[in-house]
Design an enzyme around this catalytic site. Sequence first.
Site, short mmCIF file in Angstrom:
data_model
loop_
_atom_site.label_atom_id
_atom_site.label_comp_id
_atom_site.label_asym_id
_atom_site.label_seq_id
_atom_site.Cartn_x
_atom_site.Cartn_y
_atom_site.Cartn_z
N GLU A 46 93.61 -39.29 -18.34
CA GLU A 46 94.70 -39.01 -18.71
C GLU A 46 96.27 -38.42 -17.46
O GLU A 46 97.01 -38.00 -17.16
CB GLU A 46 95.46 -39.35 -19.93
CG GLU A 46 95.00 -40.64 -20.84
CD GLU A 46 94.11 -40.26 -21.08
OE1 GLU A 46 93.62 -40.67 -22.37
OE2 GLU A 46 92.60 -39.16 -20.97
N CYS A 69 92.05 -38.55 -26.80
CA CYS A 69 92.05 -37.48 -27.42
C CYS A 69 93.05 -36.46 -28.29
O CYS A 69 93.73 -36.75 -27.21
CB CYS A 69 90.89 -36.60 -26.93
SG CYS A 69 91.15 -35.73 -25.48
N ARG A 201 66.26 -45.50 -8.39
CA ARG A 201 66.68 -45.40 -6.99
C ARG A 201 68.21 -45.60 -6.61
O ARG A 201 67.13 -45.99 -5.25
CB ARG A 201 65.06 -45.59 -6.54
CG ARG A 201 63.91 -45.19 -7.28
CD ARG A 201 62.82 -45.26 -7.16
NE ARG A 201 61.66 -47.03 -7.18
CZ ARG A 201 62.01 -46.64 -8.86
NH1 ARG A 201 61.61 -45.59 -9.64
NH2 ARG A 201 61.35 -48.43 -9.38
N LEU A 289 55.84 -53.25 -27.53
CA LEU A 289 57.17 -52.63 -27.56
C LEU A 289 58.14 -53.33 -28.23
O LEU A 289 58.86 -53.38 -29.00
CB LEU A 289 56.95 -51.57 -27.07
CG LEU A 289 58.52 -50.32 -27.53
CD1 LEU A 289 57.98 -49.81 -28.36
CD2 LEU A 289 58.28 -49.40 -26.48
#
Length: 355
Positions: A46, A69, A201, A289
């Site tokens: 903004e 904000c 990369r 995992l």
Amino acid sequence: MTLALQLAEQGLYTTTPNPRVGCVIVKNHQIIGQGAHLKAGEPHAEVLALRNAGANAKGADVYVTLEPCNHHGRTPPCVDALIQAGVGRVVVAMQDPNPLVAGNGIQRLQANGIEVGVGLMASVANTLNVGFISRMIRGLPYVRCKVAASLDGKTALNNGKSQWITSDPARQDVQRWRAQSCAIMTGIGTVLADNPSMTVRLPNTTRQPLRVIVDGHLQTSADANLLQHGQTLIAYASDPNHQVGSLNAAGADCLHLPDANARVDLKALLVNLAQRGINEVLLEAGQGLNGAFLQAGLIDEFIFYYAPKLMGTDAKGMFAMPAFTEMQQAIDLQIVDVRQVGADIRVRAKPTKTA
């Protein structure tokens, strides 16, 4: 708003831990200002758009992808700048889930006589900041699980070899997912088998994500490639070989997070990452995992890359899980995108239930 969202995408790889935000200012059907937030600590979208518009901003319409904000962080409140500029209307794609904002910015604009509209292209704005929203609302980062597999669902040969299953274009696509992630996570099995670097990369890379190793018994070597580039966090449950000292000396941040079963507490790890400002995690691991995250309901999205290969029954699968005995136990997914990437097929899907 479409242009504002396109501007917000300019910060896809750089704004963490902040959200990606774009802003466009319109007056008399002409664009007079635009801006995008690109990096934490730098001006918000903004403010940049208002600078671009100058005095012409008075009475203008402002289109912004996230509620302005209303608090002091590294930069002053955007609401103050909008009020001081005398804008006539602010159209907000979505309310900010940050408790420090959470509607307060909208209310303050309205209290100062500025018309506010909320919800234009909200779903697109939400998608752009899924990680930030997840961290603000759930206290957890948004976890994407990336899997490269053959058409018969295998991710490595029985001897552990997996380089390469997918084509170069698919691996380049993964680089872009890495670049927009705040952290890249893997398990000790992958570290021992492949000794990966897990870096971004892409050309002109300005930020390397935090690398996270889930290593139950601290088997990571102090000279592992993952410890050579940028910051690395190692979550562990026990240290039978007294490795913490040497790993800390090598630059690793070792985090002791045992659960009741003497394994790494994955939920606690994600909570810790959220507290560090991590919005998005890319899980690049083996079936062990991957399976643990899936069983815990901690995966928000899957990115499957299927290569036109068949690897056979003995090759390793995607997720190590207990055998199901009923079809009702199968994990349902919603497919959100399918496209060809080089010779491979990329499928993005979301579980219908998460933690």
